[in-house]
Design an enzyme around this catalytic site. Structure first.
Site, PDB file in Angstrom:
ATOM      1  N   ILE A 150      44.528  45.073  38.359  1.00 51.03           N
ATOM      2  CA  ILE A 150      44.510  45.697  37.024  1.00 51.03           C
ATOM      3  C   ILE A 150      45.548  46.818  36.933  1.00 51.03           C
ATOM      4  O   ILE A 150      46.010  47.161  35.850  1.00 51.03           O
ATOM      5  CB  ILE A 150      43.085  46.210  36.706  1.00 51.03           C
ATOM      6  CG1 ILE A 150      42.856  46.312  35.216  1.00 51.03           C
ATOM      7  CG2 ILE A 150      42.766  47.504  37.431  1.00 51.03           C
ATOM      8  CD1 ILE A 150      41.389  46.455  34.836  1.00 51.03           C
ATOM      9  N   ASN A 207      43.690  47.594  53.088  1.00 48.35           N
ATOM     10  CA  ASN A 207      43.296  48.997  53.234  1.00 48.35           C
ATOM     11  C   ASN A 207      41.865  49.059  53.743  1.00 48.35           C
ATOM     12  O   ASN A 207      40.992  48.369  53.227  1.00 48.35           O
ATOM     13  CB  ASN A 207      43.399  49.717  51.886  1.00 48.35           C
ATOM     14  CG  ASN A 207      44.814  49.745  51.346  1.00 48.35           C
ATOM     15  OD1 ASN A 207      45.775  49.700  52.110  1.00 48.35           O
ATOM     16  ND2 ASN A 207      44.953  49.811  50.038  1.00 48.35           N
ATOM     17  N   VAL A 223      37.911  50.274  46.610  1.00 47.20           N
ATOM     18  CA  VAL A 223      36.862  49.309  46.261  1.00 47.20           C
ATOM     19  C   VAL A 223      36.302  48.753  47.567  1.00 47.20           C
ATOM     20  O   VAL A 223      37.034  48.112  48.345  1.00 47.20           O
ATOM     21  CB  VAL A 223      37.399  48.171  45.373  1.00 47.20           C
ATOM     22  CG1 VAL A 223      36.299  47.139  45.106  1.00 47.20           C
ATOM     23  CG2 VAL A 223      37.945  48.722  44.049  1.00 47.20           C
ATOM     24  N   HIS A 248      39.286  43.103  50.564  1.00 46.18           N
ATOM     25  CA  HIS A 248      40.293  42.321  49.822  1.00 46.18           C
ATOM     26  C   HIS A 248      41.653  42.583  50.410  1.00 46.18           C
ATOM     27  O   HIS A 248      41.945  43.674  50.882  1.00 46.18           O
ATOM     28  CB  HIS A 248      40.291  42.727  48.340  1.00 46.18           C
ATOM     29  CG  HIS A 248      40.432  44.201  48.128  1.00 46.18           C
ATOM     30  ND1 HIS A 248      39.371  45.077  48.266  1.00 46.18           N
ATOM     31  CD2 HIS A 248      41.505  44.972  47.851  1.00 46.18           C
ATOM     32  CE1 HIS A 248      39.784  46.306  48.058  1.00 46.18           C
ATOM     33  NE2 HIS A 248      41.083  46.284  47.814  1.00 46.18           N
ATOM     34  N   HIS A 291      45.707  42.804  49.549  1.00 45.62           N
ATOM     35  CA  HIS A 291      46.695  42.971  48.486  1.00 45.62           C
ATOM     36  C   HIS A 291      47.899  42.098  48.834  1.00 45.62           C
ATOM     37  O   HIS A 291      48.425  42.202  49.956  1.00 45.62           O
ATOM     38  CB  HIS A 291      47.207  44.418  48.428  1.00 45.62           C
ATOM     39  CG  HIS A 291      46.178  45.431  48.059  1.00 45.62           C
ATOM     40  ND1 HIS A 291      46.158  46.074  46.847  1.00 45.62           N
ATOM     41  CD2 HIS A 291      45.121  45.943  48.761  1.00 45.62           C
ATOM     42  CE1 HIS A 291      45.151  46.936  46.808  1.00 45.62           C
ATOM     43  NE2 HIS A 291      44.505  46.877  47.962  1.00 45.62           N
TER      44      HIS A 291
HETATM   45  P1  5GP Z   1      41.936  49.381  47.426  1.00 46.68           P
HETATM   46  O1  5GP Z   1      42.400  50.732  46.988  1.00 46.68           O
HETATM   47  O2  5GP Z   1      40.438  49.358  47.629  1.00 46.68           O
HETATM   48  O3  5GP Z   1      42.683  48.822  48.603  1.00 46.68           O
HETATM   49  O4  5GP Z   1      42.287  48.401  46.252  1.00 46.68           O
HETATM   50  C1  5GP Z   1      41.482  48.256  45.134  1.00 46.68           C
HETATM   51  C2  5GP Z   1      42.366  47.711  44.058  1.00 46.68           C
HETATM   52  O5  5GP Z   1      41.540  47.125  43.083  1.00 46.68           O
HETATM   53  C3  5GP Z   1      43.203  48.779  43.378  1.00 46.68           C
HETATM   54  O6  5GP Z   1      44.568  48.468  43.573  1.00 46.68           O
HETATM   55  C4  5GP Z   1      42.787  48.679  41.925  1.00 46.68           C
HETATM   56  O7  5GP Z   1      43.893  48.764  41.036  1.00 46.68           O
HETATM   57  C5  5GP Z   1      42.119  47.343  41.836  1.00 46.68           C
HETATM   58  N1  5GP Z   1      41.029  47.298  40.893  1.00 46.68           N
HETATM   59  C6  5GP Z   1      40.025  48.218  40.748  1.00 46.68           C
HETATM   60  N2  5GP Z   1      39.174  47.828  39.787  1.00 46.68           N
HETATM   61  C7  5GP Z   1      39.643  46.643  39.328  1.00 46.68           C
HETATM   62  C8  5GP Z   1      39.180  45.751  38.311  1.00 46.68           C
HETATM   63  O8  5GP Z   1      38.174  45.963  37.649  1.00 46.68           O
HETATM   64  N3  5GP Z   1      39.924  44.624  38.109  1.00 46.68           N
HETATM   65  C9  5GP Z   1      41.053  44.346  38.823  1.00 46.68           C
HETATM   66  N4  5GP Z   1      41.701  43.212  38.548  1.00 46.68           N
HETATM   67  N5  5GP Z   1      41.503  45.166  39.785  1.00 46.68           N
HETATM   68  C10 5GP Z   1      40.815  46.303  40.032  1.00 46.68           C
END
Ligand code: 5GP
Ligand code: ZN
Length: 125
Positions: A37, A93, A102, A106, A108
C-alpha cells in the site's frame, strides 16, 4: 497438512480472508502476493503466507517447505513482472529492530529501480 493459523486484529490475516481489500497479484493454497500500500520502489510486492506466523523468529523446521515456497514464489513473481533480468531485492524484516511493522511474516519483493541501502531501513531507533 495442519489447519492454517488465523489471528484476529491482523491486517494480513484479514487480507488473506478477503475481509480487507488488497491489490492481489497471485495466490495459491499457501500464500498470497499483494501490492504494498506504501511502495518504496516502482514494483513493491508482499509475499504473505496464509498461516499466521508472526515473524521469522516464529518459524520452525515444520515451516521449511513453506519458507522455500515463499522464496520460489518471489522468484516466479520477479520473472512474471519482468524484473528478474535487471535484478531485485527480496527482504524479510524481522522484529521491530529489523524494521518489521506488521507481525505476520512476509517477504518484500522490490524492483524496477536500482536498489540502494536506503530501501533497507526507514530509520529505526
Ligand atoms: P514490514 O515493515 O512489517 O516489513 O512491512 C509491512 C508492510 O506492509 C509495509 O511496507 C506497509 O506499507 C505494508 N502494509 C501495511 N498495511 C498494509 C495494508 O493494509 N495493505 C497493504 N497492501 N500493505 C500494507
Ligand atoms: Zn496474520
Amino acid at each position: 497438512m495442519q489447519p492454517k493459523q488465523v489471528m484476529t486484529n491482523c491486517i494480513f490475516c484479514d487480507i488473506i480472508a478477503k475481509t480487507a481489500p488488497a491489490d492481489t497479484y497471485y495466490e495459491d493454497d499457501q500464500c498470497m502476493v499483494i501490492a504494498n500500500i506504501n511502495p518504496l520502489a516502482p514494483l513493491h510486492l508482499l509475499i504473505i503466507p496464509r498461516s499466521h506466523i508472526a515473524s521469522l523468529n516464529d518459524m520452525t523446521s515444520a515451516d521449511e517447505a513453506l519458507a522455500g515456497h515463499l522464496v520460489l514464489v518471489a522468484k516466479a513473481m520477479a520473472e512474471k513482472m519482468g524484473i528478474a533480468e535487471k535484478g531485485y531485492r527480496l527482504a524479510l524484516n524481522t522484529g521491530r529492530g529489523g524494521g518489521q511493522t506488521v507481525f505476520h511474516i512476509h517477504f518484500h519483493l522490490l524492483g524496477g529501480k536500482p536498489m540502494d541501502d536506503s530501501l533497507l531501513s526507514r530509520g529505526i531507533a
